[in-house]
Design a protein around this motif. Structure first.
Motif, PDB file in Angstrom:
ATOM      1  N   VAL A  79       7.491   4.233   3.428  1.00  0.00           N
ATOM      2  CA  VAL A  79       7.006   4.458   2.109  1.00  0.00           C
ATOM      3  C   VAL A  79       5.991   3.582   1.755  1.00  0.00           C
ATOM      4  O   VAL A  79       5.142   3.836   0.538  1.00  0.00           O
ATOM      5  N   GLY A  80       5.672   2.710   2.726  1.00  0.00           N
ATOM      6  CA  GLY A  80       4.337   1.799   2.383  1.00  0.00           C
ATOM      7  C   GLY A  80       4.032   0.949   3.567  1.00  0.00           C
ATOM      8  O   GLY A  80       4.847   0.881   4.439  1.00  0.00           O
TER       9      GLY A  80
ATOM     10  N   ASN B 110      -8.341   3.893  10.763  1.00  0.00           N
ATOM     11  CA  ASN B 110      -7.684   3.089   9.816  1.00  0.00           C
ATOM     12  C   ASN B 110      -8.018   1.589   9.715  1.00  0.00           C
ATOM     13  O   ASN B 110      -7.294   0.985   8.771  1.00  0.00           O
TER      14      ASN B 110
ATOM     15  N   GLY C  75       0.774  -1.261   0.019  1.00  0.00           N
ATOM     16  CA  GLY C  75       0.178   0.067   0.038  1.00  0.00           C
ATOM     17  C   GLY C  75       0.960   1.100  -0.005  1.00  0.00           C
ATOM     18  O   GLY C  75       1.841   1.296   0.778  1.00  0.00           O
ATOM     19  N   LYS C  76       0.624   2.352  -0.810  1.00  0.00           N
ATOM     20  CA  LYS C  76       1.820   3.255  -1.098  1.00  0.00           C
ATOM     21  C   LYS C  76       1.104   4.360  -0.364  1.00  0.00           C
ATOM     22  O   LYS C  76       2.050   5.479  -0.396  1.00  0.00           O
ATOM     23  N   HIS C  77       0.123   4.699   0.500  1.00  0.00           N
ATOM     24  CA  HIS C  77      -0.012   5.909   1.163  1.00  0.00           C
ATOM     25  C   HIS C  77      -0.368   5.270   2.398  1.00  0.00           C
ATOM     26  O   HIS C  77      -1.458   5.543   3.034  1.00  0.00           O
ATOM     27  N   PRO C  78       0.685   4.965   3.201  1.00  0.00           N
ATOM     28  CA  PRO C  78       0.503   4.343   4.739  1.00  0.00           C
ATOM     29  C   PRO C  78       0.114   5.518   5.616  1.00  0.00           C
ATOM     30  O   PRO C  78       0.659   6.708   5.802  1.00  0.00           O
ATOM     31  N   SER C  79      -0.749   5.270   6.707  1.00  0.00           N
ATOM     32  CA  SER C  79      -0.742   6.052   8.057  1.00  0.00           C
ATOM     33  C   SER C  79       0.086   5.613   8.810  1.00  0.00           C
ATOM     34  O   SER C  79       0.684   4.568   8.941  1.00  0.00           O
TER      35      SER C  79
ATOM     36  N   HIS D 203      10.158  11.321   9.078  1.00  0.00           N
ATOM     37  CA  HIS D 203       9.340  10.178   8.709  1.00  0.00           C
ATOM     38  C   HIS D 203       9.993   8.641   8.444  1.00  0.00           C
ATOM     39  O   HIS D 203       9.776   7.852   7.890  1.00  0.00           O
TER      40      HIS D 203
END
Length: 136
Positions: free
Chosen positions: A115-116, A33, A11-15, A45
């Motif tokens: 990043v994911g 989530n 998954g490319k837009h991780p919380s 990050h």
């Protein structure tokens, strides 16, 4: 299959949870989530920890019983999280998942920045699809 990498499945837009986040906010973020756990990141990050529903449940019980003040994630997160790299082989990660407990893994770049996310579910599906192709 051995050439399939994590970046193809993740998954490319991780919380993520920021350092310093209070326990109740961590719980709220997990619930919003629908996540069993999330990585904890610093101001750059970079992944510095991981927190799960189980961690929060334990701390909520203890803090409620003892009427403790606000706890922050830094005090109860796992500070040596298992992570995988974007270019790691899915087969290698599947082997790791067989021997390790986490259900989700933060995916990091070469500077340990988030990043994911990769779940067992995603890996299982990829392995199943590959198996189906072998049977055809």
């Amino acid at each position: 299959m051995s050439d399939l990498t994590v970046s193809a499945l993740m998954g490319k837009h991780p919380s993520a949870i920021a350092l310093g986040t209070e326990l109740t906010q961590v719980v709220e973020q997990l619930l919003q989530n629908k996540a069993s756990g999330l990585p904890v990141v610093d101001e750059h990050h970079r992944v510095v920890g991981f927190v799960s529903e189980q961690d929060c449940l334990r701390k909520l019980l203890i803090s409620s019983y003892h009427c403790e003040g606000s706890l922050i994630v830094d005090e109860f997160m796992h500070d040596q999280p298992l992570t995988v790299g974007e270019e790691d082989s899915v087969v290698d990660v599947a082997e790791l998942m067989v021997t390790q407990k986490p259900k989700v893994y933060p995916v990091v770049d070469d500077q340990n920045r988030l990043v994911g996310m990769l779940s067992r579910h995603q890996v299982l599906r990829a392995l199943k699809d590959t198996r189906r192709a072998c049977d055809a």
